[in-house]
Write a protein that holds these residues in place. Structure first.
Motif, PDB file in Angstrom:
ATOM      1  N   SER A 144       0.870  -1.180   0.000  1.00 23.73           N
ATOM      2  CA  SER A 144       0.000   0.000   0.000  1.00 23.73           C
ATOM      3  C   SER A 144       0.907   1.231   0.000  1.00 23.73           C
ATOM      4  CB  SER A 144      -0.936  -0.013   1.210  1.00 23.73           C
ATOM      5  OG  SER A 144      -0.194  -0.176   2.402  1.00 23.73           O
TER       6      SER A 144
ATOM      7  N   THR B  42       2.669   4.943  -0.685  1.00 24.08           N
ATOM      8  CA  THR B  42       2.377   6.364  -0.566  1.00 24.08           C
ATOM      9  C   THR B  42       3.270   7.107  -1.559  1.00 24.08           C
ATOM     10  OG1 THR B  42       3.996   6.611   1.217  1.00 24.08           O
ATOM     11  CG2 THR B  42       1.678   6.227   1.847  1.00 24.08           C
TER      12      THR B  42
ATOM     13  N   THR C 121       2.354  10.497   3.013  1.00 20.30           N
ATOM     14  CA  THR C 121       1.156  10.182   3.782  1.00 20.30           C
ATOM     15  C   THR C 121      -0.047   9.978   2.868  1.00 20.30           C
ATOM     16  OG1 THR C 121       0.683  12.527   4.052  1.00 20.30           O
ATOM     17  CG2 THR C 121       1.925  11.456   5.828  1.00 20.30           C
ATOM     18  N   VAL C 122       0.102  10.317   1.582  1.00 25.69           N
ATOM     19  CA  VAL C 122      -0.994  10.209   0.630  1.00 25.69           C
ATOM     20  C   VAL C 122      -0.883   8.888  -0.120  1.00 25.69           C
ATOM     21  CG1 VAL C 122      -2.100  11.266  -1.365  1.00 25.69           C
ATOM     22  CG2 VAL C 122      -1.050  12.702   0.368  1.00 25.69           C
ATOM     23  N   SER C 123      -1.939   8.129  -0.149  1.00 28.14           N
ATOM     24  CA  SER C 123      -1.960   6.866  -0.880  1.00 28.14           C
ATOM     25  C   SER C 123      -1.686   7.110  -2.356  1.00 28.14           C
ATOM     26  CB  SER C 123      -3.322   6.193  -0.720  1.00 28.14           C
ATOM     27  OG  SER C 123      -3.445   5.096  -1.600  1.00 28.14           O
TER      28      SER C 123
ATOM     29  N   ARG D  70      -2.995   5.603  -4.580  1.00 27.41           N
ATOM     30  CA  ARG D  70      -4.304   5.531  -5.245  1.00 27.41           C
ATOM     31  C   ARG D  70      -4.692   6.926  -5.735  1.00 27.41           C
ATOM     32  NH1 ARG D  70      -8.832   2.251  -4.802  1.00 27.41           N
ATOM     33  NH2 ARG D  70      -7.877   1.146  -3.068  1.00 27.41           N
ATOM     34  N   ASN D  71      -4.486   7.932  -4.871  1.00 30.14           N
ATOM     35  CA  ASN D  71      -4.827   9.307  -5.235  1.00 30.14           C
ATOM     36  C   ASN D  71      -4.068   9.750  -6.482  1.00 30.14           C
ATOM     37  OD1 ASN D  71      -5.242   8.823  -2.344  1.00 30.14           O
ATOM     38  ND2 ASN D  71      -5.969  10.910  -2.286  1.00 30.14           N
TER      39      ASN D  71
ATOM     40  N   ALA E 168      -3.705  -1.593   4.549  1.00 24.44           N
ATOM     41  CA  ALA E 168      -3.647  -0.134   4.619  1.00 24.44           C
ATOM     42  C   ALA E 168      -4.124   0.489   3.311  1.00 24.44           C
ATOM     43  CB  ALA E 168      -2.221   0.330   4.921  1.00 24.44           C
ATOM     44  N   HIS E 169      -4.751   1.637   3.401  1.00 25.48           N
ATOM     45  CA  HIS E 169      -5.241   2.397   2.241  1.00 25.48           C
ATOM     46  C   HIS E 169      -6.179   1.556   1.369  1.00 25.48           C
ATOM     47  CE1 HIS E 169      -2.443   5.600   3.213  1.00 25.48           C
ATOM     48  NE2 HIS E 169      -1.440   4.756   3.163  1.00 25.48           N
TER      49      HIS E 169
END
Length: 150
Positions: A31, A33, A72-74, A76-77, A95-96
């Motif tokens: 997962s 970041t 701290t941002v996945s 995915r974003n 996670a995420h």
């Protein structure tokens, strides 16, 4: 690990070279970041994908300060902002929103086999003892003609 400056540059180059054309789905081991110290690195990436920059408050989340090399941002974003329609990740801790699999033992669920045009390993396989199962999972996730990034 995570998606940092080197991986962001690689994504930019792969897109410019046409190797990510047609890639609308991504599966990641771990997962991940995203982080960078250099906003221009992200700007080049979005330009390569011909995508608008995220709103300023969202864009700022990808930028780290000082010596910090963890995001701290996945990711995915990031992938969604880049236009990937389908994203998944696999991580034992879920996670995420990751699919909770132990890559030492577990198989890729049938509904995920052969479904992803881009499959990435940004530093997860190095933590797995059963390397044969990790690379089997990568192959199982990858669609025919897809790209495996290790």
């Amino acid at each position: 690990m995570g998606i940092g400056d080197v991986a962001l540059r690689l994504y930019t180059d792969l897109k410019k070279d046409g190797l990510l054309d047609g890639s609308d789905s991504v599966a990641e081991l771990g997962s991940q970041t995203v982080w960078t110290h250099d906003p221009a690195r992200l700007e080049m990436l979005f330009a390569a994908f011909d995508r608008p920059l995220p709103p300023p408050a969202e864009f700022a989340k990808f930028i780290t300060k000082g010596c910090d090399t963890t995001g701290t941002v996945s990711s995915r974003n990031l992938h969604e902002y880049l236009g990937f329609d389908r994203y998944t990740s696999i991580d034992i801790d879920a996670a995420h929103g990751a699919i909770p699999l132990d890559l030492n033992f577990d198989e890729v669920p049938a509904e995920h086999r052969g479904q992803y045009r881009l499959v990435t390993n940004h530093g997860t396989a190095e933590h797995i003892l059963n390397q044969a199962n990790v690379f089997k999972a990568i192959h199982d996730l990858t669609a025919p003609g897809g790209l495996m990034l290790n």
